[in-house]
Design a protein around this motif. Structure first.
Motif, PDB file in Angstrom:
ATOM      1  N   PRO A 114       3.173  -0.926   0.346  1.00  0.00           N
ATOM      2  CA  PRO A 114       1.924  -1.425   0.958  1.00  0.00           C
ATOM      3  C   PRO A 114       2.142  -2.406   2.106  1.00  0.00           C
ATOM      4  N   ILE A 115       3.276  -3.130   2.085  1.00  0.00           N
ATOM      5  CA  ILE A 115       3.530  -4.114   3.142  1.00  0.00           C
ATOM      6  C   ILE A 115       3.562  -3.453   4.514  1.00  0.00           C
ATOM      7  N   VAL A 116       3.920  -2.170   4.558  1.00  0.00           N
ATOM      8  CA  VAL A 116       3.973  -1.443   5.829  1.00  0.00           C
ATOM      9  C   VAL A 116       2.588  -1.355   6.468  1.00  0.00           C
ATOM     10  N   PHE A 122      -4.759  -5.190   9.178  1.00  0.00           N
ATOM     11  CA  PHE A 122      -5.257  -6.492   9.643  1.00  0.00           C
ATOM     12  C   PHE A 122      -5.887  -6.360  11.028  1.00  0.00           C
ATOM     13  N   PHE A 123      -5.146  -5.764  11.961  1.00  0.00           N
ATOM     14  CA  PHE A 123      -5.659  -5.651  13.330  1.00  0.00           C
ATOM     15  C   PHE A 123      -6.787  -4.628  13.419  1.00  0.00           C
ATOM     16  N   LEU A 124      -6.749  -3.588  12.583  1.00  0.00           N
ATOM     17  CA  LEU A 124      -7.829  -2.605  12.593  1.00  0.00           C
ATOM     18  C   LEU A 124      -9.142  -3.232  12.116  1.00  0.00           C
ATOM     19  N   ALA A 209      -5.079  -7.894  -0.350  1.00  0.00           N
ATOM     20  CA  ALA A 209      -6.179  -8.842  -0.543  1.00  0.00           C
ATOM     21  C   ALA A 209      -5.816 -10.224  -0.015  1.00  0.00           C
ATOM     22  N   SER A 210      -4.551 -10.614  -0.171  1.00  0.00           N
ATOM     23  CA  SER A 210      -4.130 -11.927   0.323  1.00  0.00           C
ATOM     24  C   SER A 210      -4.024 -11.967   1.835  1.00  0.00           C
ATOM     25  N   GLY A 211      -3.698 -10.837   2.452  1.00  0.00           N
ATOM     26  CA  GLY A 211      -3.546 -10.807   3.904  1.00  0.00           C
ATOM     27  C   GLY A 211      -4.825 -10.535   4.666  1.00  0.00           C
ATOM     28  N   LEU A 212      -5.810  -9.940   3.995  1.00  0.00           N
ATOM     29  CA  LEU A 212      -7.038  -9.533   4.685  1.00  0.00           C
ATOM     30  C   LEU A 212      -8.224 -10.421   4.363  1.00  0.00           C
ATOM     31  N   MET A 218     -14.325 -14.900  -0.016  1.00  0.00           N
ATOM     32  CA  MET A 218     -13.973 -13.483   0.048  1.00  0.00           C
ATOM     33  C   MET A 218     -12.736 -13.144  -0.774  1.00  0.00           C
ATOM     34  N   ARG A 219     -12.028 -14.142  -1.264  1.00  0.00           N
ATOM     35  CA  ARG A 219     -10.785 -13.876  -1.988  1.00  0.00           C
ATOM     36  C   ARG A 219     -11.063 -13.238  -3.348  1.00  0.00           C
ATOM     37  N   THR A 220     -10.150 -12.381  -3.785  1.00  0.00           N
ATOM     38  CA  THR A 220     -10.273 -11.724  -5.076  1.00  0.00           C
ATOM     39  C   THR A 220      -9.537 -12.528  -6.142  1.00  0.00           C
TER      40      THR A 220
END
Length: 271
Positions: A114-116, A122-124, A209-212, A218-220
């Motif tokens: 998923p890190i890929v 993020f940018f999308l 979830a942590s990066g977006l 908004m955090r889960t």
């Protein structure tokens, strides 16, 4: 071996299996009543139980918001996954669309870590204005779980008798109506089992979830639980209490769908 002895062994094996799977929950419950020194001592049961961890877990962070966010995101992303995957799998199996490459393509897309996908997502989401929103997380999780749902739903669809669909076609039903009114009800246990699995996958997702998400609103839950870990101190008692409070909704959903889940996983086909 006599029948009573066999029965006793079966009961013993069942008790052992249940105890094995409940042990982590029992330990988590025990830690939620421990003081910091008691946690570091490594004992299973608390020597000086305290209830302070439970209210502190809700006061230290926006735990209720985290839980609600996780439930909303996981359930709606599960709905999105099924809404996309069911017609796609049906089109492949019955119409032959993408039959030669679609199964391998969906599996290949799930193999990548998923890190890929973190930076592209993020940018999308930032470009389309969905960064740090529930809609963005629902979209990402809903799309990422399509390969899992595809491989789970395909066997159920293959077991639907073609004759039933041909009879529906003779009665004037189109493909979409046949899928919605006939095929979907017949494979309801499979849809329920698949839905629960993708909901759990979304509920447990942490990296994206942590990066977006950028704000507590908004955090889960998975991201919120990580906030109990500081630079020098980890609030194990509060973290355990938050974890137990957080798994209650997903357990409730699993219990509500238990009948369909067991039926779907056990039979894997259509009655």
């Amino acid at each position: 071996m006599t029948r009573p002895s066999m029965r006793a062994l079966q009961v013993l094996a069942a008790v052992f299996a249940v105890g094995f799977f409940l042990l982590p929950i029992a330990y988590l419950l025990s830690v939620s009543f421990k003081r910091p020194d008691d946690v570091l001592a490594g004992r299973f049961w608390p020597t000086d139980p305290t209830l302070a961890n439970w209210p502190a877990a809700f006061e230290a962070t926006s735990l209720s918001t985290f839980i609600l966010n996780s439930v909303v995101v996981s359930v709606l992303s599960g709905v999105l996954t099924i809404a996309i995957t069911l017609p796609a799998a049906y089109a492949m199996i019955r119409l032959g669309i993408g039959r030669k490459f679609l199964p391998q393509a969906t599996l290949a897309s799930y193999i990548a870590p998923p890190i890929v996908a973190l930076l592209p997502f993020f940018f999308l989401l930032k470009t389309i204005g969905l960064l740090n929103t529930h809609a963005g997380l629902i979209l990402v999780n809903g799309l990422l779980n399509i390969p899992v749902a595809f491989w789970l739903l395909a066997p159920f669809l293959r077991r639907v008798p073609v004759e039933i669909e041909e009879a529906a076609a003779l009665d004037g039903a189109g493909r979409l109506r046949t899928l919605v009114s006939i095929v979907a009800p017949m494979i309801a246990p499979g849809i329920a089992a698949t839905s629960l699995i993708v909901v759990i996958l979304s509920f447990n997702e942490f990296l994206l979830a942590s990066g977006l998400t950028l704000s507590d609103s908004m955090r889960t839950l998975t991201v919120g639980i990580s906030l109990f870990q500081g630079d020098r101190l980890v609030n194990f008692g509060q973290m355990a209490a938050a974890s137990l409070a957080g798994i209650v909704p997903i357990y409730a959903i699993a219990l509500l769908m238990q009948k369909h889940l067991v039926e779907g996983l056990a039979h894997g086909g259509v009655k």
